[in-house]
Design a protein around this motif. Structure first.
Motif, PDB file in Angstrom:
ATOM      1  N   ARG A  24       0.840  -1.204   0.000  1.00  0.00           N
ATOM      2  CA  ARG A  24       0.000   0.000   0.000  1.00  0.00           C
ATOM      3  C   ARG A  24       0.874   1.254   0.000  1.00  0.00           C
ATOM      4  O   ARG A  24       0.884   2.021   0.958  1.00  0.00           O
ATOM      5  CB  ARG A  24      -0.952  -0.039   1.187  1.00  0.00           C
ATOM      6  CG  ARG A  24      -1.924  -1.206   1.112  1.00  0.00           C
ATOM      7  CD  ARG A  24      -2.954  -1.205   2.210  1.00  0.00           C
ATOM      8  NE  ARG A  24      -3.846  -2.347   2.104  1.00  0.00           N
ATOM      9  CZ  ARG A  24      -4.927  -2.401   1.333  1.00  0.00           C
ATOM     10  NH1 ARG A  24      -5.256  -1.348   0.600  1.00  0.00           N
ATOM     11  NH2 ARG A  24      -5.678  -3.485   1.293  1.00  0.00           N
ATOM     12  N   VAL A  25       1.590   1.422  -1.103  1.00  0.00           N
ATOM     13  CA  VAL A  25       2.385   2.637  -1.278  1.00  0.00           C
ATOM     14  C   VAL A  25       1.499   3.724  -1.879  1.00  0.00           C
ATOM     15  O   VAL A  25       0.383   3.459  -2.350  1.00  0.00           O
ATOM     16  CB  VAL A  25       3.614   2.366  -2.173  1.00  0.00           C
ATOM     17  CG1 VAL A  25       4.551   1.371  -1.498  1.00  0.00           C
ATOM     18  CG2 VAL A  25       3.194   1.851  -3.546  1.00  0.00           C
ATOM     19  N   ASN A  26       1.983   4.970  -1.868  1.00  0.00           N
ATOM     20  CA  ASN A  26       1.179   6.099  -2.349  1.00  0.00           C
ATOM     21  C   ASN A  26       0.629   5.872  -3.748  1.00  0.00           C
ATOM     22  O   ASN A  26      -0.537   6.173  -4.034  1.00  0.00           O
ATOM     23  CB  ASN A  26       2.010   7.385  -2.323  1.00  0.00           C
ATOM     24  CG  ASN A  26       2.229   7.907  -0.917  1.00  0.00           C
ATOM     25  OD1 ASN A  26       1.480   7.551  -0.001  1.00  0.00           O
ATOM     26  ND2 ASN A  26       3.243   8.746  -0.729  1.00  0.00           N
ATOM     27  N   ALA A  27       1.487   5.344  -4.649  1.00  0.00           N
ATOM     28  CA  ALA A  27       1.064   5.167  -6.035  1.00  0.00           C
ATOM     29  C   ALA A  27      -0.106   4.194  -6.147  1.00  0.00           C
ATOM     30  O   ALA A  27      -0.988   4.361  -6.997  1.00  0.00           O
ATOM     31  CB  ALA A  27       2.242   4.667  -6.876  1.00  0.00           C
ATOM     32  N   VAL A  28      -0.133   3.181  -5.303  1.00  0.00           N
ATOM     33  CA  VAL A  28      -1.218   2.202  -5.316  1.00  0.00           C
ATOM     34  C   VAL A  28      -2.479   2.801  -4.702  1.00  0.00           C
ATOM     35  O   VAL A  28      -3.582   2.688  -5.259  1.00  0.00           O
ATOM     36  CB  VAL A  28      -0.798   0.922  -4.553  1.00  0.00           C
ATOM     37  CG1 VAL A  28      -1.975  -0.050  -4.452  1.00  0.00           C
ATOM     38  CG2 VAL A  28       0.386   0.263  -5.243  1.00  0.00           C
ATOM     39  N   ILE A  29      -2.322   3.454  -3.588  1.00  0.00           N
ATOM     40  CA  ILE A  29      -3.471   4.062  -2.891  1.00  0.00           C
ATOM     41  C   ILE A  29      -4.162   5.092  -3.775  1.00  0.00           C
ATOM     42  O   ILE A  29      -5.396   5.172  -3.835  1.00  0.00           O
ATOM     43  CB  ILE A  29      -3.009   4.699  -1.570  1.00  0.00           C
ATOM     44  CG1 ILE A  29      -2.507   3.614  -0.608  1.00  0.00           C
ATOM     45  CG2 ILE A  29      -4.133   5.502  -0.920  1.00  0.00           C
ATOM     46  CD1 ILE A  29      -1.791   4.162   0.614  1.00  0.00           C
ATOM     47  N   GLN A  30      -3.352   5.883  -4.493  1.00  0.00           N
ATOM     48  CA  GLN A  30      -3.896   6.960  -5.323  1.00  0.00           C
ATOM     49  C   GLN A  30      -4.158   6.523  -6.764  1.00  0.00           C
ATOM     50  O   GLN A  30      -4.495   7.342  -7.614  1.00  0.00           O
ATOM     51  CB  GLN A  30      -2.933   8.146  -5.300  1.00  0.00           C
ATOM     52  CG  GLN A  30      -2.743   8.740  -3.905  1.00  0.00           C
ATOM     53  CD  GLN A  30      -1.619   9.755  -3.853  1.00  0.00           C
ATOM     54  OE1 GLN A  30      -1.091  10.175  -4.891  1.00  0.00           O
ATOM     55  NE2 GLN A  30      -1.240  10.162  -2.635  1.00  0.00           N
ATOM     56  N   HIS A  31      -3.969   5.229  -7.046  1.00  0.00           N
ATOM     57  CA  HIS A  31      -4.191   4.680  -8.393  1.00  0.00           C
ATOM     58  C   HIS A  31      -3.337   5.405  -9.448  1.00  0.00           C
ATOM     59  O   HIS A  31      -3.823   5.727 -10.546  1.00  0.00           O
ATOM     60  CB  HIS A  31      -5.674   4.746  -8.772  1.00  0.00           C
ATOM     61  CG  HIS A  31      -6.541   3.848  -7.941  1.00  0.00           C
ATOM     62  ND1 HIS A  31      -6.806   2.536  -8.255  1.00  0.00           N
ATOM     63  CD2 HIS A  31      -7.181   4.071  -6.759  1.00  0.00           C
ATOM     64  CE1 HIS A  31      -7.576   1.999  -7.339  1.00  0.00           C
ATOM     65  NE2 HIS A  31      -7.814   2.906  -6.403  1.00  0.00           N
ATOM     66  N   ARG A  32      -2.080   5.630  -9.109  1.00  0.00           N
ATOM     67  CA  ARG A  32      -1.177   6.289 -10.054  1.00  0.00           C
ATOM     68  C   ARG A  32      -0.165   5.271 -10.594  1.00  0.00           C
ATOM     69  O   ARG A  32       1.039   5.361 -10.381  1.00  0.00           O
ATOM     70  CB  ARG A  32      -0.478   7.475  -9.393  1.00  0.00           C
ATOM     71  CG  ARG A  32      -1.447   8.539  -8.871  1.00  0.00           C
ATOM     72  CD  ARG A  32      -0.795   9.900  -8.816  1.00  0.00           C
ATOM     73  NE  ARG A  32      -0.510  10.401 -10.152  1.00  0.00           N
ATOM     74  CZ  ARG A  32       0.213  11.501 -10.416  1.00  0.00           C
ATOM     75  NH1 ARG A  32       0.710  12.216  -9.416  1.00  0.00           N
ATOM     76  NH2 ARG A  32       0.434  11.892 -11.643  1.00  0.00           N
ATOM     77  N   ILE A  33      -0.687   4.281 -11.297  1.00  0.00           N
ATOM     78  CA  ILE A  33       0.103   3.238 -11.949  1.00  0.00           C
ATOM     79  C   ILE A  33      -0.163   3.343 -13.443  1.00  0.00           C
ATOM     80  O   ILE A  33      -1.316   3.375 -13.874  1.00  0.00           O
ATOM     81  CB  ILE A  33      -0.289   1.841 -11.432  1.00  0.00           C
ATOM     82  CG1 ILE A  33      -0.133   1.755  -9.908  1.00  0.00           C
ATOM     83  CG2 ILE A  33       0.562   0.760 -12.101  1.00  0.00           C
ATOM     84  CD1 ILE A  33      -0.709   0.493  -9.313  1.00  0.00           C
ATOM     85  N   TYR A  34       0.897   3.390 -14.229  1.00  0.00           N
ATOM     86  CA  TYR A  34       0.749   3.660 -15.663  1.00  0.00           C
ATOM     87  C   TYR A  34       1.590   2.678 -16.492  1.00  0.00           C
ATOM     88  O   TYR A  34       2.675   2.271 -16.088  1.00  0.00           O
ATOM     89  CB  TYR A  34       1.197   5.095 -15.984  1.00  0.00           C
ATOM     90  CG  TYR A  34       0.466   6.138 -15.182  1.00  0.00           C
ATOM     91  CD1 TYR A  34      -0.748   6.654 -15.609  1.00  0.00           C
ATOM     92  CD2 TYR A  34       0.986   6.598 -13.969  1.00  0.00           C
ATOM     93  CE1 TYR A  34      -1.430   7.611 -14.862  1.00  0.00           C
ATOM     94  CE2 TYR A  34       0.313   7.551 -13.217  1.00  0.00           C
ATOM     95  CZ  TYR A  34      -0.898   8.061 -13.669  1.00  0.00           C
ATOM     96  OH  TYR A  34      -1.566   9.000 -12.922  1.00  0.00           O
ATOM     97  N   ASP A  35       1.070   2.349 -17.665  1.00  0.00           N
ATOM     98  CA  ASP A  35       1.826   1.518 -18.596  1.00  0.00           C
ATOM     99  C   ASP A  35       2.211   2.341 -19.823  1.00  0.00           C
ATOM    100  O   ASP A  35       2.011   3.567 -19.847  1.00  0.00           O
ATOM    101  CB  ASP A  35       1.030   0.274 -18.991  1.00  0.00           C
ATOM    102  CG  ASP A  35      -0.329   0.609 -19.599  1.00  0.00           C
ATOM    103  OD1 ASP A  35      -0.589   1.801 -19.875  1.00  0.00           O
ATOM    104  OD2 ASP A  35      -1.138  -0.317 -19.794  1.00  0.00           O
TER     105      ASP A  35
END
Length: 578
Positions: free
Chosen positions: A507-518
């Protein structure tokens, strides 16, 4: 005259060539066009072949040539198998005695013919195998399994190990690769399994073709449940349809299913998956831990003493384990060599270098000067990309087009850097495949993040692999990135990536805030299209500064350098097919 080496049985006229383009007929004899001539001759780890249960961690001399008797869409070695005419000038002629001397000088346990198929260099390989065995070296090869029964019978007395690859379990699957039937491959696997040869089976997993993989697994299990079974997650290159690529999650689920038939099932081309580990067939504990080491490759990162489980069982492994593992340098080893050649070819396509004679001379020069050593370091640096373009443009007479490409890349790179010089930089983590496979600190992608105004947390990594390493959940939690990018090569869907993080409590910030990109395939490494990837990264990191219209930017790039419009539906993972 009929060629009897493989089951295609080409009728080759005097002076003509067979299907593989490597065999000819002279004076009513089938002969090789390029006898005792090699595209690669360097030491590799046996896992690079790949072979996982044969003398683990030992060093072998990789030999390969050019050409193939198959024409598989999406071939990972397409440049070696389909561009044989232009690459022929780069072949290095070496008699078997010299090859054996080289293997012994490099302290190799044996010789492994891999990357392309030994059928196309059959007479040379048979001669080499005979002489190598006389000198006490182990000999093996990877093959598509389409040898004739007579050719295989000739090789068996001089062979210690084989990786036999299946394209499917039906005739249509093999017609897809340009040959009539699957029967020869099943026949040859049965012959090999009945011999004293160590056999491993590799099967391509195409999305929607899971039942074919199951059929091959059941047939393999009927011969022996202990034959190592390698599932090669299909990654589309060339003209292959992207829809045929299964996700890592889908391939892993298939592997779990296959374990009801076989003791040892492995998944390749799935960074971050634990399906490369060897588990005890009796109690299920992990005995050997491996990680992804590039396309079709793996490396041991941990092993119990003598590979013996806590319960006392030793998995079915042929030979001893080397005390230390051997890692090839740079692009020298397995399919990484073909990746390097295809990255170079990608630039040639972009600058319009299409004269066969000048391109052939260039390949010869690049191999003679061992340019791949320098290229490995240069291609990790965006600022050095122009130097690579010049190295290819001048000898091919494409200086004007090369200059245009270099100026476009350097101008865009400088513009993005200048606009992010004084910004607040978010923390960015760059993964390949699953979340816990991190790209190396010095990789090209980390430079792209920094050029676009980010802080790449991968820079904190001290361990190295190819192209990265498996990290722990705790390490990723400590990084706590604001943004995560998934590599454009050997990727996975954002939804699968996010679900993995949630299920493993990452549960890092990028996961919590849905900031994952391809990315679009290969827009962040290798091909000149990386400049489009940089624009995409800049848009994500600093939307208040950048608003590149990626469809328009891609279309402009494609029309300028590929002379046709961009079509997102046809985007694939080829370095040089566009």
């Amino acid at each position: 005259m009929k060629c009897s080496i493989c089951d295609i049985h080409c009728q080759i006229p005097e002076g003509g060539s067979g299907r593989c383009r490597m065999m000819t007929c002279r004076d009513n004899r089938i002969m090789e066009h390029y006898p005792h001539s090699y595209s690669t001759l360097f030491p590799i780890s046996i896992e690079t072949m790949p072979a996982l249960h044969f003398y683990p961690r030992h060093k072998f001399l990789q030999v390969s040539t050019i050409g193939c008797n198959f024409t598989c869409p999406g071939c990972i070695s397409e440049i070696l198998t389909m561009e044989s005419d232009t690459l022929a000038g780069a072949l290095r002629r070496m008699p078997p005695e010299k090859v054996i001397d080289l293997a012994q000088k490099e302290q190799c346990k044996g010789i492994a013919f891999c990357i392309n198929d030994p059928t196309v260099s059959f007479f040379s390989f048979l001669d080499l195998a005979q002489k190598a065995r006389e000198k006490g070296l182990l000999v093996g090869f990877s093959t598509n399994g389409y040898m004739s029964d007579t050719a295989l019978a000739a090789l068996i007395p001089y062979t210690d190990f084989v990786n036999i690859g299946f394209k499917g379990a039906t005739d249509p699957a093999y017609r897809f690769c340009g040959v009539p039937s699957c029967a020869p491959v099943f026949r040859n696997l049965e012959t090999l399994a009945a011999s004293d040869i160590h056999v491993e089976v590799a099967v391509v997993h195409l999305k929607g073709h899971e039942n074919e993989v199951r059929q091959i697994a059941e047939f393999t299990a009927s011969l022996s449940q202990n034959i190592p079974f390698q599932v090669m997650r299909f990654v589309p290159f060339g003209e292959a349809d992207i829809a045929l690529e299964p996700t890592i999650r889908e391939s892993r689920a298939l592997c779990r299913d296959l374990e009801t038939h076989l003791s040892y099932v492995y998944l390749f081309n799935a960074p971050g998956s634990d399906q490369l580990d060897t588990r005890c067939p009796d109690c299920g504990r992990t005995v050997i831990t491996r990680e992804f080491f590039g396309p079709m490759d793996a490396r041991i990162v941990d092993v119990r003493p003598d590979a013996i489980c806590e319960c006392g069982t030793r998995p079915d492994i042929t030979g001893t384990l080397a005390s230390q593992r051997f890692d090839e340098q740079g692009f020298f080893g397995g399919y990484r060599t073909t990746r390097a050649l295809e990255m170079l070819h990608a630039i040639l396509v972009c600058i319009g270098a299409d004269d066969p004679s000048s391109v052939s001379r260039l390949w010869q020069d690049l191999m003679d000067t061992q340019y791949l050593k320098a290229f490995h370091d240069l291609v990790q640096l965006p600022d050095a990309y122009g130097e690579i373009i010049d190295r290819l443009a001048v000898p091919t007479g494409c200086t004007k087009a090369g200059t245009l490409l270099r100026q476009f890349i350097e101008k865009t790179l400088a513009d993005i850097r200048s606009r992010t010089r004084d910004v607040t930089r978010p923390k960015v983590y760059y993964a390949m495949g699953y979340p816990l496979f991190a790209l190396n600190a010095e990789r090209f992608e980390t430079h792209l993040v920094e050029a676009a105004g980010g802080i790449c947390v991968n820079r904190q990594l001290t361990r190295k692999g190819k192209p990265g390493v498996t990290i722990t959940r705790e390490e990723l939690m400590a990084f706590n990135p604001d943004i995560i990018f998934i590599s454009g090569f050997l990727s996975c869907p954002v939804s699968d990536f996010h679900e993995y993080c949630i299920s493993h409590d990452i549960r890092v910030n990028a996961v919590i805030q849905h900031r994952i990109y391809d990315h679009f395939p290969l827009w962040d490494f290798g091909s000149p299209r990386w400049i489009l990837g940089l624009m995409h990264i800049a848009n994500i990191l600093h939307p208040d500064i950048f608003c590149f219209d990626m469809e328009k930017e891609a279309d402009r790039f494609y029309r300028t350098f590929y002379k046709h419009p961009f079509n997102a539906q046809k985007a694939n993972r080829s370095f040089y097919r566009v």
